[in-house]
Motif scaffolding. Structure first.
Motif, mmCIF file in Angstrom:
data_model
loop_
_atom_site.group_PDB
_atom_site.id
_atom_site.type_symbol
_atom_site.label_atom_id
_atom_site.label_comp_id
_atom_site.label_asym_id
_atom_site.label_seq_id
_atom_site.Cartn_x
_atom_site.Cartn_y
_atom_site.Cartn_z
ATOM 1 N N GLY A 135 25.053 -27.054 -18.203
ATOM 2 C CA GLY A 135 24.795 -28.128 -17.219
ATOM 3 C C GLY A 135 25.603 -27.988 -16.222
ATOM 4 N N ASN A 136 26.699 -27.377 -16.351
ATOM 5 C CA ASN A 136 27.927 -27.189 -15.418
ATOM 6 C C ASN A 136 27.835 -26.121 -14.356
ATOM 7 O OD1 ASN A 136 29.416 -29.395 -16.358
ATOM 8 N ND2 ASN A 136 30.455 -28.178 -17.771
ATOM 9 N N THR A 137 26.817 -25.124 -14.866
ATOM 10 C CA THR A 137 26.551 -24.137 -13.961
ATOM 11 C C THR A 137 25.882 -24.435 -12.529
ATOM 12 O OG1 THR A 137 26.478 -22.726 -15.920
ATOM 13 C CG2 THR A 137 25.727 -21.692 -13.869
ATOM 14 N N ASN A 138 26.620 -23.587 -11.566
ATOM 15 C CA ASN A 138 26.187 -23.932 -10.082
ATOM 16 C C ASN A 138 25.046 -22.604 -10.028
ATOM 17 O OD1 ASN A 138 25.624 -24.397 -7.557
ATOM 18 N ND2 ASN A 138 27.818 -24.586 -6.961
ATOM 19 N N THR A 139 23.935 -23.114 -9.827
ATOM 20 C CA THR A 139 22.762 -22.012 -9.539
ATOM 21 C C THR A 139 22.363 -22.097 -8.183
ATOM 22 O OG1 THR A 139 21.326 -23.714 -10.550
ATOM 23 C CG2 THR A 139 22.082 -21.780 -12.022
ATOM 24 N N THR A 140 22.860 -22.465 -7.112
ATOM 25 C CA THR A 140 22.705 -22.683 -5.711
ATOM 26 C C THR A 140 22.967 -21.166 -5.139
ATOM 27 O OG1 THR A 140 24.621 -23.558 -5.230
ATOM 28 C CG2 THR A 140 22.967 -25.159 -5.527
ATOM 29 N N PHE A 141 22.052 -21.077 -4.091
ATOM 30 C CA PHE A 141 22.218 -19.701 -3.538
ATOM 31 C C PHE A 141 23.408 -19.592 -2.434
ATOM 32 C CE2 PHE A 141 17.502 -19.385 -4.248
ATOM 33 C CZ PHE A 141 17.619 -18.246 -4.739
ATOM 34 N N ASN A 142 24.138 -18.609 -2.520
ATOM 35 C CA ASN A 142 25.412 -18.526 -1.433
ATOM 36 C C ASN A 142 24.845 -17.796 -0.356
ATOM 37 O OD1 ASN A 142 27.776 -17.856 -0.373
ATOM 38 N ND2 ASN A 142 28.710 -17.170 -2.132
ATOM 39 N N PHE A 143 24.305 -18.459 0.832
ATOM 40 C CA PHE A 143 23.540 -17.779 1.976
ATOM 41 C C PHE A 143 24.849 -17.157 2.828
ATOM 42 C CE2 PHE A 143 20.875 -21.614 0.903
ATOM 43 C CZ PHE A 143 19.786 -21.028 0.462
ATOM 44 N N LYS A 144 25.903 -17.326 2.622
ATOM 45 C CA LYS A 144 27.015 -16.755 3.386
ATOM 46 C C LYS A 144 27.036 -15.246 2.870
ATOM 47 C CE LYS A 144 30.042 -20.680 4.219
ATOM 48 N NZ LYS A 144 31.510 -21.222 4.256
ATOM 49 N N SER A 171 6.753 -18.847 -5.683
ATOM 50 C CA SER A 171 7.130 -17.981 -6.673
ATOM 51 C C SER A 171 7.781 -16.334 -6.101
ATOM 52 C CB SER A 171 6.186 -17.436 -7.656
ATOM 53 O OG SER A 171 6.676 -16.440 -8.624
ATOM 54 N N LYS A 172 6.846 -15.824 -5.222
ATOM 55 C CA LYS A 172 7.086 -14.629 -4.414
ATOM 56 C C LYS A 172 8.266 -14.924 -3.479
ATOM 57 C CE LYS A 172 4.147 -12.055 -6.212
ATOM 58 N NZ LYS A 172 4.444 -10.855 -7.072
ATOM 59 N N LEU A 173 8.564 -16.092 -2.728
ATOM 60 C CA LEU A 173 9.706 -16.090 -1.928
ATOM 61 C C LEU A 173 10.955 -16.208 -2.908
ATOM 62 C CD1 LEU A 173 10.361 -16.766 0.996
ATOM 63 C CD2 LEU A 173 10.135 -19.148 0.330
ATOM 64 N N LEU A 174 10.947 -16.940 -3.911
ATOM 65 C CA LEU A 174 12.175 -16.817 -4.922
ATOM 66 C C LEU A 174 12.420 -15.583 -5.462
ATOM 67 C CD1 LEU A 174 11.600 -20.417 -6.730
ATOM 68 C CD2 LEU A 174 13.234 -19.933 -4.773
ATOM 69 N N ASP A 175 11.512 -14.972 -5.615
ATOM 70 C CA ASP A 175 11.888 -13.478 -6.210
ATOM 71 C C ASP A 175 12.471 -12.679 -4.972
ATOM 72 O OD1 ASP A 175 10.530 -13.938 -8.510
ATOM 73 O OD2 ASP A 175 8.625 -13.064 -8.116
ATOM 74 N N SER A 180 18.245 -10.725 -3.069
ATOM 75 C CA SER A 180 18.919 -10.602 -1.871
ATOM 76 C C SER A 180 20.031 -11.412 -1.539
ATOM 77 C CB SER A 180 17.888 -10.221 -0.629
ATOM 78 O OG SER A 180 16.958 -11.555 -0.599
ATOM 79 N N ILE A 181 19.915 -12.725 -2.206
ATOM 80 C CA ILE A 181 21.010 -13.373 -2.024
ATOM 81 C C ILE A 181 21.759 -13.961 -3.423
ATOM 82 C CG2 ILE A 181 21.474 -15.909 -1.038
ATOM 83 C CD1 ILE A 181 18.701 -15.592 0.233
ATOM 84 N N PRO A 182 22.826 -13.786 -3.529
ATOM 85 C CA PRO A 182 23.550 -14.331 -4.927
ATOM 86 C C PRO A 182 24.020 -15.556 -4.930
ATOM 87 C CG PRO A 182 25.087 -13.503 -2.920
ATOM 88 C CD PRO A 182 23.934 -13.081 -2.643
ATOM 89 N N PHE A 183 24.174 -15.868 -6.176
ATOM 90 C CA PHE A 183 24.180 -17.259 -6.440
ATOM 91 C C PHE A 183 25.908 -17.661 -6.130
ATOM 92 C CE2 PHE A 183 20.394 -16.531 -9.001
ATOM 93 C CZ PHE A 183 19.623 -17.561 -8.412
ATOM 94 N N HIS A 184 25.969 -18.981 -6.086
ATOM 95 C CA HIS A 184 27.543 -19.474 -6.258
ATOM 96 C C HIS A 184 27.947 -19.140 -7.653
ATOM 97 C CE1 HIS A 184 28.295 -21.036 -2.212
ATOM 98 N NE2 HIS A 184 26.843 -21.542 -2.195
ATOM 99 N N LYS A 185 29.407 -18.548 -7.532
ATOM 100 C CA LYS A 185 29.951 -18.694 -9.083
ATOM 101 C C LYS A 185 30.649 -19.913 -9.342
ATOM 102 C CE LYS A 185 30.179 -13.681 -8.902
ATOM 103 N NZ LYS A 185 31.093 -12.635 -8.891
ATOM 104 N N GLY A 186 31.029 -20.299 -10.547
ATOM 105 C CA GLY A 186 31.807 -21.256 -11.045
ATOM 106 C C GLY A 186 31.082 -22.568 -11.023
ATOM 107 N N THR A 187 31.694 -24.057 -10.996
ATOM 108 C CA THR A 187 31.260 -24.946 -11.552
ATOM 109 C C THR A 187 30.723 -25.824 -10.088
ATOM 110 O OG1 THR A 187 33.376 -26.119 -11.361
ATOM 111 C CG2 THR A 187 32.364 -25.375 -13.487
#
Length: 300
Positions: A135-144, A171-175, A180-187
């Motif tokens: 539940g602590n994992t940040n799974t938002t995209f890092n657009f930078k 589904s295809k858009l998220l794929d 091509s876009i990494p996730f934020h790391k950490g909490t």
């Protein structure tokens, strides 16, 4: 604080319990209470019971009774042995705040006490349930750090006229995004509140410093200093909230929308406000969801 991820169980019963120190509590009364709780369940609260089984330095009658009750009913006390309460008058600590779980979920629970009293005489307790996901994992995209060229190429490849419904399109858009876009790391980042300023930060820092010094050397002088810094931090935070609210209220006028008002109130309370999503087309900002969809359809 109870942190709940996406659980494997459909339901989880959480019961908050306070047992006054001078009241009579029997196994029968506890059995009646626990017997009413749908399983799986968590019972959290101030039990005012002492036992080395959960980290206290002594054992009293209620603690002995609670040990027997949990053993007889196959219940699990999640405490790790850390102290949860500070007796300021006696310069001592104890473990009287307990978390009791039914056995089916005990292995998924993680219990920890905060290192700072946060202005109280009870340490805040963190209870995390981790069932198949964190539940602590940040799974938002890092657009930078996005590779927009790759994202565009993948969108052209994945998104075509064969996508008949919105589910396949999404589904295809998220794929394409995940490739091509990494996730934020950490909490996850803590929710920021507008009233929390440098003065509040410094007051909390001094309070924590005084608390550590008092716990390390529990002298009367350190105790007085800890109480003084605790009161000061409480005053500074309360005053900062008051001034922030006054400043905001003075900025309101007859043209201020109710949406803006409630958004600000939620922010002051520390509640997350969903970020707005905007596109820019021909120099104009697009904020309407329907216009978003039309713009995506035109582009891809």
């Amino acid at each position: 604080m109870l942190q709940l991820p996406q659980l494997a169980w459909k339901r989880l019963t959480v019961c908050s319990l306070y047992l006054p120190p001078n009241s009579r509590v029997s196994k029968l009364s506890l059995a009646e209470l626990f017997g009413q709780l749908p399983k799986p369940f968590l019972v959290l609260g101030d039990f005012n019971s002492h036992s080395p089984a959960w980290g206290d330095s002594r054992r009293d009658g209620r603690g002995r009774m609670l040990e027997e009750f949990t053993a007889e009913n196959y219940l699990i006390i999640l405490n790790s042995g850390e102290q949860t309460f500070v007796y300021s008058a006696y310069h001592s600590t104890s473990a009287i705040d307990l978390a009791v779980a039914s056995p089916s979920i005990a292995a998924e629970c993680s219990w920890a006490a905060h290192s700072d009293l946060c202005g109280s005489d009870h340490f805040p307790i963190f209870l995390t349930l981790s069932s198949h996901c964190n539940g602590n994992t940040n799974t938002t995209f890092n657009f930078k750090k996005a590779n927009w060229n790759r994202f565009g190429d993948l969108c052209k490849l994945f998104l075509d006229d064969s996508l008949a419904d919105i589910e396949h399109f999404t589904s295809k858009l998220l794929d394409a995004a995940r490739s091509s876009i990494p996730f934020h790391k950490g909490t996850k980042n803590k929710t920021r509140v507008p009233w929390f300023n440098q003065e509040c930060r410094q007051a909390l820092r001094e309070r924590k410093k005084a608390q550590r010094k008092y716990f390390k050397t529990p002298s009367f002088e350190n105790f007085v200093n800890f109480k003084k810094q605790k009161a000061k931090a409480k005053f500074v935070i309360k005053n900062s909230k008051k001034q922030s609210w006054k400043t905001y209220v003075s900025s309101l006028n007859s043209n201020t929308s109710s949406k803006t008002v409630w958004k600000k109130i939620r922010k002051i309370k520390g509640k997350n406000v969903a970020p707005s999503c905007h596109f820019k087309k021909d120099g104009q900002i697009i904020s309407n969801l329907k216009d978003h969809a039309d713009h995506l359809a035109e582009t891809f």
